[in-house]
Design a protein around this motif. Structure first.
Motif, short mmCIF file in Angstrom:
data_model
loop_
_atom_site.label_atom_id
_atom_site.label_comp_id
_atom_site.label_asym_id
_atom_site.label_seq_id
_atom_site.Cartn_x
_atom_site.Cartn_y
_atom_site.Cartn_z
N PRO A 45 0.80 -1.23 0.00
CA PRO A 45 0.00 0.00 0.00
C PRO A 45 0.84 1.28 0.00
CG PRO A 45 -0.73 -1.52 1.73
CD PRO A 45 0.55 -2.05 1.20
N TYR A 46 2.13 1.17 0.38
CA TYR A 46 3.00 2.35 0.48
C TYR A 46 3.74 2.65 -0.82
CZ TYR A 46 2.26 2.13 5.54
OH TYR A 46 1.70 2.11 6.80
N ILE A 47 3.55 1.82 -1.84
CA ILE A 47 4.31 2.01 -3.09
C ILE A 47 3.87 3.28 -3.80
CG2 ILE A 47 4.71 1.10 -5.42
CD1 ILE A 47 4.74 -1.71 -4.23
N ASP A 48 4.85 4.09 -4.19
CA ASP A 48 4.62 5.27 -5.03
C ASP A 48 4.91 4.83 -6.47
OD1 ASP A 48 4.56 7.67 -6.35
OD2 ASP A 48 6.24 8.58 -5.27
N TRP A 49 3.86 4.70 -7.27
CA TRP A 49 4.02 4.12 -8.61
C TRP A 49 4.54 5.11 -9.65
CZ3 TRP A 49 4.33 -0.85 -9.47
CH2 TRP A 49 3.71 -1.75 -8.58
N THR A 50 4.41 6.42 -9.41
CA THR A 50 4.79 7.39 -10.45
C THR A 50 6.24 7.21 -10.92
OG1 THR A 50 3.11 8.95 -9.71
CG2 THR A 50 4.93 9.87 -11.01
N PRO A 51 7.24 7.11 -10.00
CA PRO A 51 8.62 6.91 -10.47
C PRO A 51 8.83 5.57 -11.17
CG PRO A 51 8.59 7.68 -8.19
CD PRO A 51 7.19 7.28 -8.54
N VAL A 175 18.76 23.56 25.31
CA VAL A 175 17.63 22.65 25.03
C VAL A 175 18.18 21.37 24.41
CG1 VAL A 175 15.52 22.32 23.67
CG2 VAL A 175 16.01 24.57 24.68
N ARG A 176 17.88 20.21 25.02
CA ARG A 176 18.32 18.94 24.45
C ARG A 176 17.32 18.51 23.38
NH1 ARG A 176 21.26 14.33 25.69
NH2 ARG A 176 22.86 15.81 26.21
N ASP A 177 17.79 18.43 22.14
CA ASP A 177 16.94 18.05 21.03
C ASP A 177 17.28 16.61 20.62
OD1 ASP A 177 14.97 18.38 19.12
OD2 ASP A 177 15.79 20.24 18.31
N TRP A 178 16.63 16.15 19.55
CA TRP A 178 16.82 14.78 19.08
C TRP A 178 16.87 14.76 17.55
CZ3 TRP A 178 16.97 10.69 22.63
CH2 TRP A 178 16.63 11.03 23.96
N ILE A 179 17.52 13.74 17.01
CA ILE A 179 17.52 13.54 15.56
C ILE A 179 17.39 12.04 15.29
CG2 ILE A 179 20.05 13.28 15.31
CD1 ILE A 179 19.82 15.04 12.75
N GLY A 180 16.75 11.69 14.20
CA GLY A 180 16.61 10.27 13.82
C GLY A 180 17.29 10.01 12.50
N ALA A 181 17.65 8.76 12.26
CA ALA A 181 18.22 8.36 10.97
C ALA A 181 17.89 6.90 10.74
CB ALA A 181 19.74 8.55 10.98
N PHE A 182 17.79 6.51 9.48
CA PHE A 182 17.59 5.09 9.23
C PHE A 182 18.14 4.66 7.88
CE2 PHE A 182 13.30 6.91 8.09
CZ PHE A 182 13.28 6.60 6.75
N ALA A 183 18.30 3.35 7.75
CA ALA A 183 18.71 2.74 6.49
C ALA A 183 17.76 1.58 6.22
CB ALA A 183 20.14 2.22 6.57
N VAL A 184 17.36 1.43 4.96
CA VAL A 184 16.43 0.35 4.60
C VAL A 184 16.92 -0.37 3.34
CG1 VAL A 184 14.42 1.57 5.55
CG2 VAL A 184 14.98 1.86 3.13
N THR A 185 16.51 -1.63 3.20
CA THR A 185 16.71 -2.35 1.95
C THR A 185 15.52 -3.28 1.74
OG1 THR A 185 18.09 -3.86 0.67
CG2 THR A 185 18.06 -4.21 3.04
N GLU A 218 11.76 2.18 -1.28
CA GLU A 218 11.16 3.50 -1.02
C GLU A 218 9.90 3.35 -0.17
OE1 GLU A 218 12.22 6.46 -1.62
OE2 GLU A 218 13.80 6.20 -3.13
N ALA A 219 9.12 2.32 -0.43
CA ALA A 219 7.90 2.07 0.36
C ALA A 219 8.26 1.77 1.81
CB ALA A 219 7.11 0.91 -0.24
N LEU A 220 9.37 1.05 2.01
CA LEU A 220 9.80 0.74 3.38
C LEU A 220 10.25 2.01 4.10
CD1 LEU A 220 10.46 -1.06 5.73
CD2 LEU A 220 12.48 -1.90 4.53
N ALA A 221 10.93 2.90 3.38
CA ALA A 221 11.30 4.19 3.99
C ALA A 221 10.05 4.93 4.46
CB ALA A 221 12.09 5.04 3.00
#
Length: 268
Positions: A45-51, A175-185, A218-221
């Motif tokens: 359901p998350y697939i972006d088909w245009t590209p 102020v203590r802030d936060w950042i996120g990062a990820f890798a997918v395959t 891309e859908a997993l991201a």
């Protein structure tokens, strides 16, 4: 061409957030979380088909492209083949999807963002409001430093030259802030199937499979970022966006990718 200003001038007209009036949301699950086998079926359901269609040099936005007078018939046939192959990918387990995500304490120092080791367990919202919890980390604690580029366009007053670091609380703010990062395959296991198609001189299936693995990554991201917002970080727990709203980036926060102008350095 574009008029550029010296870097010092661009830095002087940075975006200055109202950090005194902001309490960064504490993540529910700080540190690193690994997803060892994300269901391929749940990604569809998350697939972006245009590209996907542009891979085949068919121009147009999905789903309108399916009714296009010039390429519509070809696009519909291609989508049929793609969904049939997705069924096989699922049932015969051709591909495996994995992801890793981290959320770390962070502060901005100039155009850089410093990441600090994650505290043991997230602090409660109550302690986050105490000045002691909000103290900026000492420089010795820096685990990683991310370097970002700043715009240097000549802009009218009131229009800042932006840098990604501007959106993280500066260290001197306290102020203590936060950042996120990820890798997918979503391409684990693909090589054997590509080799099989190429041995049979079936270039069409080979290209189709590679294009689908790309779309699934891309859908997993997209699916993972949603899970971060709703559960792992949890700052948008009641978010309910349809797939088109996700593609249009209708969510809170940004998801910049290495290699694009805002963070060009892939080595990080």
């Amino acid at each position: 061409g574009k008029r550029l200003v010296p870097l010092a001038q661009a830095r002087a007209q940075r975006y200055a957030g109202d950090w005194a009036g902001y309490v960064p949301p504490e993540p529910r699950q700080p540190g690193v979380t690994v997803f060892d086998d994300w269901s391929i079926a749940s990604l569809r359901p998350y697939i972006d088909w245009t590209p996907f269609f542009s891979t085949w040099e068919l121009a147009g936005r999905y789903p309108q492209i399916l009714d296009d007078v010039v390429v519509g018939a070809q696009a519909r046939e291609l989508l049929r083949d793609a969904n049939a192959m997705l069924d096989q990918i699922e049932t015969e387990e051709w591909l495996r999807a994995k992801a890793v995500v981290g959320i770390w304490p962070a502060n901005a120092v100039g155009d850089d963002v410093e990441l600090y080791p994650s505290p043991a367990g997230a602090a409660s919202a109550a302690t986050a409001a105490l000045p002691v919890a909000a103290e900026a980390a000492p420089a010795a604690e820096v685990m990683r430093r991310l370097h970002f580029l700043r715009q240097q366009a000549h802009k009218p007053p009131g229009r800042p030259d932006l840098c990604l670091a501007d959106f993280i609380a500066p260290r001197e703010s306290g102020v203590r802030d936060w950042i996120g990062a990820f890798a997918v395959t979503a391409g684990l296991g693909i090589d054997a199937h590509v080799a099989r198609f190429e041995a049979a001189h079936d270039d069409y299936s080979s290209i189709l499979l590679k294009a689908l693995a790309d779309r699934l990554a891309e859908a997993l991201a997209e699916a993972l970022h949603e899970r971060v917002r709703r559960e792992l970080w949890g700052y948008a727990a009641d978010e309910a966006l349809d797939p088109q709203a996700l593609i249009d980036e209708g969510y809170r926060g940004v998801r910049p990718a290495p290699g694009y102008p805002a963070c060009p350095d892939h080595t990080e």
